[in-house]
Design a protein around this motif. Structure first.
Motif, PDB file in Angstrom:
ATOM      1  N   GLN A 122      31.875  64.877 -18.001  1.00  0.00           N
ATOM      2  CA  GLN A 122      32.889  64.092 -16.886  1.00  0.00           C
ATOM      3  C   GLN A 122      33.118  62.984 -17.659  1.00  0.00           C
ATOM      4  O   GLN A 122      32.721  62.415 -18.625  1.00  0.00           O
ATOM      5  N   ASP A 123      34.214  62.140 -16.816  1.00  0.00           N
ATOM      6  CA  ASP A 123      34.458  60.941 -17.493  1.00  0.00           C
ATOM      7  C   ASP A 123      33.135  60.106 -17.717  1.00  0.00           C
ATOM      8  O   ASP A 123      32.354  59.913 -16.722  1.00  0.00           O
ATOM      9  N   GLY A 124      32.896  59.704 -18.999  1.00  0.00           N
ATOM     10  CA  GLY A 124      32.049  58.697 -19.017  1.00  0.00           C
ATOM     11  C   GLY A 124      30.372  59.603 -19.354  1.00  0.00           C
ATOM     12  O   GLY A 124      29.486  58.817 -19.597  1.00  0.00           O
ATOM     13  N   ARG A 125      30.635  61.021 -19.164  1.00  0.00           N
ATOM     14  CA  ARG A 125      29.204  61.642 -19.311  1.00  0.00           C
ATOM     15  C   ARG A 125      29.405  62.656 -20.337  1.00  0.00           C
ATOM     16  O   ARG A 125      30.321  63.513 -20.179  1.00  0.00           O
ATOM     17  N   PHE A 126      28.372  62.796 -21.143  1.00  0.00           N
ATOM     18  CA  PHE A 126      28.525  63.469 -22.524  1.00  0.00           C
ATOM     19  C   PHE A 126      27.102  64.369 -22.572  1.00  0.00           C
ATOM     20  O   PHE A 126      26.056  64.048 -21.972  1.00  0.00           O
ATOM     21  N   ARG A 127      27.339  65.361 -23.247  1.00  0.00           N
ATOM     22  CA  ARG A 127      26.203  65.982 -23.654  1.00  0.00           C
ATOM     23  C   ARG A 127      25.509  65.785 -24.865  1.00  0.00           C
ATOM     24  O   ARG A 127      24.162  66.004 -25.155  1.00  0.00           O
ATOM     25  N   GLU A 128      26.115  64.963 -25.717  1.00  0.00           N
ATOM     26  CA  GLU A 128      25.649  64.317 -27.042  1.00  0.00           C
ATOM     27  C   GLU A 128      26.010  63.021 -27.066  1.00  0.00           C
ATOM     28  O   GLU A 128      27.301  62.745 -27.048  1.00  0.00           O
ATOM     29  N   PHE A 129      25.387  61.894 -27.052  1.00  0.00           N
ATOM     30  CA  PHE A 129      25.776  60.469 -27.006  1.00  0.00           C
ATOM     31  C   PHE A 129      24.653  59.830 -27.656  1.00  0.00           C
ATOM     32  O   PHE A 129      23.475  59.902 -28.003  1.00  0.00           O
ATOM     33  N   THR A 130      25.230  58.458 -27.819  1.00  0.00           N
ATOM     34  CA  THR A 130      24.489  57.486 -28.370  1.00  0.00           C
ATOM     35  C   THR A 130      23.902  56.234 -27.505  1.00  0.00           C
ATOM     36  O   THR A 130      24.658  55.914 -26.799  1.00  0.00           O
ATOM     37  N   GLN A 131      22.857  56.022 -27.565  1.00  0.00           N
ATOM     38  CA  GLN A 131      21.936  54.906 -26.634  1.00  0.00           C
ATOM     39  C   GLN A 131      21.354  53.970 -27.638  1.00  0.00           C
ATOM     40  O   GLN A 131      21.216  54.017 -28.848  1.00  0.00           O
ATOM     41  N   ALA A 132      21.749  52.811 -27.256  1.00  0.00           N
ATOM     42  CA  ALA A 132      20.931  51.516 -27.652  1.00  0.00           C
ATOM     43  C   ALA A 132      19.820  50.932 -26.753  1.00  0.00           C
ATOM     44  O   ALA A 132      20.166  50.370 -25.529  1.00  0.00           O
ATOM     45  N   ASP A 133      18.634  51.093 -27.138  1.00  0.00           N
ATOM     46  CA  ASP A 133      17.668  50.590 -26.247  1.00  0.00           C
ATOM     47  C   ASP A 133      16.892  49.393 -26.639  1.00  0.00           C
ATOM     48  O   ASP A 133      16.714  49.106 -27.895  1.00  0.00           O
ATOM     49  N   VAL A 303      32.841  45.127 -14.762  1.00  0.00           N
ATOM     50  CA  VAL A 303      33.851  44.659 -13.764  1.00  0.00           C
ATOM     51  C   VAL A 303      35.298  44.951 -14.112  1.00  0.00           C
ATOM     52  O   VAL A 303      35.841  44.997 -14.982  1.00  0.00           O
ATOM     53  N   GLY A 304      35.709  45.953 -12.840  1.00  0.00           N
ATOM     54  CA  GLY A 304      36.919  46.469 -12.889  1.00  0.00           C
ATOM     55  C   GLY A 304      36.946  47.656 -13.065  1.00  0.00           C
ATOM     56  O   GLY A 304      37.866  48.501 -13.245  1.00  0.00           O
ATOM     57  N   HIS A 305      35.884  48.469 -13.652  1.00  0.00           N
ATOM     58  CA  HIS A 305      35.555  49.784 -14.003  1.00  0.00           C
ATOM     59  C   HIS A 305      34.439  50.322 -13.447  1.00  0.00           C
ATOM     60  O   HIS A 305      33.743  51.128 -14.001  1.00  0.00           O
ATOM     61  N   GLU A 306      34.040  49.839 -12.315  1.00  0.00           N
ATOM     62  CA  GLU A 306      32.892  50.157 -11.452  1.00  0.00           C
ATOM     63  C   GLU A 306      32.900  51.865 -11.387  1.00  0.00           C
ATOM     64  O   GLU A 306      31.512  52.515 -11.263  1.00  0.00           O
ATOM     65  N   GLN A 307      33.986  52.354 -11.424  1.00  0.00           N
ATOM     66  CA  GLN A 307      33.875  54.018 -11.132  1.00  0.00           C
ATOM     67  C   GLN A 307      33.531  54.657 -12.201  1.00  0.00           C
ATOM     68  O   GLN A 307      32.922  55.779 -12.155  1.00  0.00           O
ATOM     69  N   LEU A 308      33.264  53.869 -13.453  1.00  0.00           N
ATOM     70  CA  LEU A 308      32.905  54.779 -14.294  1.00  0.00           C
ATOM     71  C   LEU A 308      31.192  54.929 -14.231  1.00  0.00           C
ATOM     72  O   LEU A 308      30.591  55.624 -14.959  1.00  0.00           O
ATOM     73  N   GLY A 309      30.537  54.306 -13.416  1.00  0.00           N
ATOM     74  CA  GLY A 309      29.080  54.213 -13.207  1.00  0.00           C
ATOM     75  C   GLY A 309      28.436  53.133 -14.027  1.00  0.00           C
ATOM     76  O   GLY A 309      29.089  52.235 -14.747  1.00  0.00           O
ATOM     77  N   SER A 310      26.977  53.205 -14.262  1.00  0.00           N
ATOM     78  CA  SER A 310      26.344  52.326 -14.879  1.00  0.00           C
ATOM     79  C   SER A 310      26.511  52.525 -16.386  1.00  0.00           C
ATOM     80  O   SER A 310      26.201  53.767 -16.873  1.00  0.00           O
ATOM     81  N   ILE A 311      26.560  51.698 -17.016  1.00  0.00           N
ATOM     82  CA  ILE A 311      26.707  51.774 -18.605  1.00  0.00           C
ATOM     83  C   ILE A 311      25.453  51.151 -19.303  1.00  0.00           C
ATOM     84  O   ILE A 311      25.138  51.432 -20.541  1.00  0.00           O
ATOM     85  N   CYS A 312      24.469  50.722 -18.378  1.00  0.00           N
ATOM     86  CA  CYS A 312      23.170  50.046 -19.129  1.00  0.00           C
ATOM     87  C   CYS A 312      22.336  50.338 -17.822  1.00  0.00           C
ATOM     88  O   CYS A 312      22.495  49.663 -16.872  1.00  0.00           O
ATOM     89  N   SER A 313      21.067  50.747 -18.113  1.00  0.00           N
ATOM     90  CA  SER A 313      20.214  51.048 -16.960  1.00  0.00           C
ATOM     91  C   SER A 313      18.707  51.003 -17.509  1.00  0.00           C
ATOM     92  O   SER A 313      18.485  50.968 -18.674  1.00  0.00           O
TER      93      SER A 313
END
Length: 459
Positions: A122-133, A303-313
């Protein structure tokens, strides 16, 4: 071959989108290295039993096996199945245990890799994606100040993207000790169950969470209401601690763990207010669903895109990396780079100045003289200028249009050979302004802003 059907949840950027993604990755990497984090990479697979050891992730793990399984394989062989990693924290914990004798502690690492999760796209959620930790791990103990410093490093990393049009970020923080101390003080024993329910507050709302608390954790209506009252507290100063203590007193909650957590949360909020005003906000509903967190927990929104959810946790974990004899506590945060880039592109917030690296297209006068164009290209490349040679010796107008379609700003015309056999001066044309001038391949160079593709705010 028929046109293939795209696979949902497996994003593939066009070249200009890839330039945006690479810019984001480079900016994050620079900030991480400025703060002393060393880069590592771990394998893509882990033993399945290790991937399923922590948190509610069983339905998300992709299992790896050969298409043609050996018919003679035993149940014991199949028990050693591998799975693609769904985050970078579990593999990192294993990496620390395997390499502890070669690492200096506290060990600071950053890691940028693909991960895989079998969830509904769904919007902002993927099955394959890149993370930076980024993580810091200690041997036996890890001072609390790292729980303060890491979110500020991440705030700096994300802040470095503001000049290209990335919206400001807000880092929401909580402390598991506050939550656990409060819940146990209320008489609730299933702390992990309560945390999982509270973690769904944004998705399903307060009434549904209250029903979950009653049905799944054995909470009374009064206890469920108290949990929701705690989750409603937020702020960016010491008033948060005061409000939590007032709430605890109203429900006769007395807890040393709660007091310890409030001291830590207060220290984080005060440090952030000084070093990154307005960026870090205490939010007592932040729970994080994975059960290996033991202290501070973090979630970050645009900010302004809170509906996307957390981008960093992320958060503090004390027991994820342990071999029984030694424990390596740590704290870390993870940016969902693909989620961030997808929003930057879909919302038209940023743009790449061109979709190819080339700053110059070398025109070809004729196929017989292509070697002259190749020689110019070699000379420019030897000085680090990205160029390409025209694919065909078409009319110059067509070659210019080819450059324009690709966003290449300059076209280079090799000098013509006169009747006396002498080759004239080469010329280079800025096809945006129409300005054309003599040029020498040994000395000419584009302006700094045209040398490589840039990422800039969308106009």
């Amino acid at each position: 071959m028929a046109r293939p059907t795209p696979l949902s949840g497996f994003p593939e950027w066009l070249p200009d989108g890839r330039i945006v993604e690479q810019h984001v990755l480079d900016a994050l990497r620079r900030t991480f290295e400025l703060h002393g984090f060393a880069g590592i990479e771990t394998r893509a697979v882990e033993p399945l039993d290790q991937l399923l050891r922590k948190g509610e992730t069983s339905k998300e793990v992709y299992v790896l096996r050969r298409l043609q399984e050996d018919p003679a394989s035993t149940e014991e062989d199949r028990a050693g199945q591998l799975g693609l990693h769904f985050d970078l924290t579990v593999p990192f914990a294993r990496y620390v245990l395997e390499n502890s004798g070669h690492l200096g502690f506290p060990f600071q690492r950053y890691q940028i890799q693909k991960v895989w999760r079998g969830e509904r796209p769904q919007d902002g959620r993927f099955r394959e994606f890149t993370q930076a930790d980024i993580d810091v791990v200690g041997a036996g103990a890890l001072p609390y100040h790292y729980e303060v410093e890491l979110p500020l490093v991440m705030a700096e990393a994300l802040g470095s993207l503001r000049d290209i049009g990335v919206p400001p970020v807000r880092i929401l923080v909580n402390n598991r000790k506050v939550a656990e101390g409060f819940y146990r003080g209320l008489g609730l024993e299933d702390v992990e169950g309560v945390l999982r329910s509270i973690d769904k507050l944004e998705k399903i709302g307060a009434d549904a969470v209250a029903a979950l608390l009653i049905a799944e954790t054995g909470a009374t209506e009064e206890q469920a209401r108290a949990c929701l009252e705690l989750a409603a507290i937020s702020g960016s100063d010491d008033s948060v601690s005061t409000r939590v203590r007032d709430l605890a007193e109203s429900h006769a909650v007395v807890s040393e763990l709660l007091d310890e957590g409030l001291e830590e949360l207060g220290a984080l909020v005060r440090a952030a207010a000084e070093r990154a005003p307005g960026v870090v906000v205490a939010d007592l509903k932040i729970a994080r669903g994975l059960d290996y967190y033991t202290g501070s927990v973090y979630e970050t929104v645009l900010v302004g895109h809170e509906q996307l959810g957390s981008i960093c946790s992320g958060g503090r974990y004390d027991t994820l990396a342990s071999d029984g004899a030694n424990t390596y506590p740590g704290v870390g945060l993870s940016i969902g780079v693909t989620r961030l880039v997808s929003r930057l592109l879909s919302a038209g917030l940023v743009r790449a100045t061109r979709s190819v690296p080339s700053a110059v297209l070398i025109a070809v006068t004729s196929e017989e003289t292509r070697q002259e164009s190749d020689a110019v290209a070699r000379s420019l490349r030897s000085r680090g200028i990205p160029v390409e040679v025209a694919p065909a010796a078409a009319k110059f107008g067509k070659q210019i249009r080819h450059a324009d379609r690709r966003g290449i700003p300059f076209v280079w015309f090799p000098g013509a050979v006169g009747e006396d056999g002498v080759r004239g001066a080469d010329q280079v044309k800025d096809i945006r302004s129409g300005e054309q001038q003599d040029a020498d391949a040994a000395t000419w160079q584009p302006s700094a802003e045209d040398w490589w593709p840039r990422v800039a705010p969308a106009v």
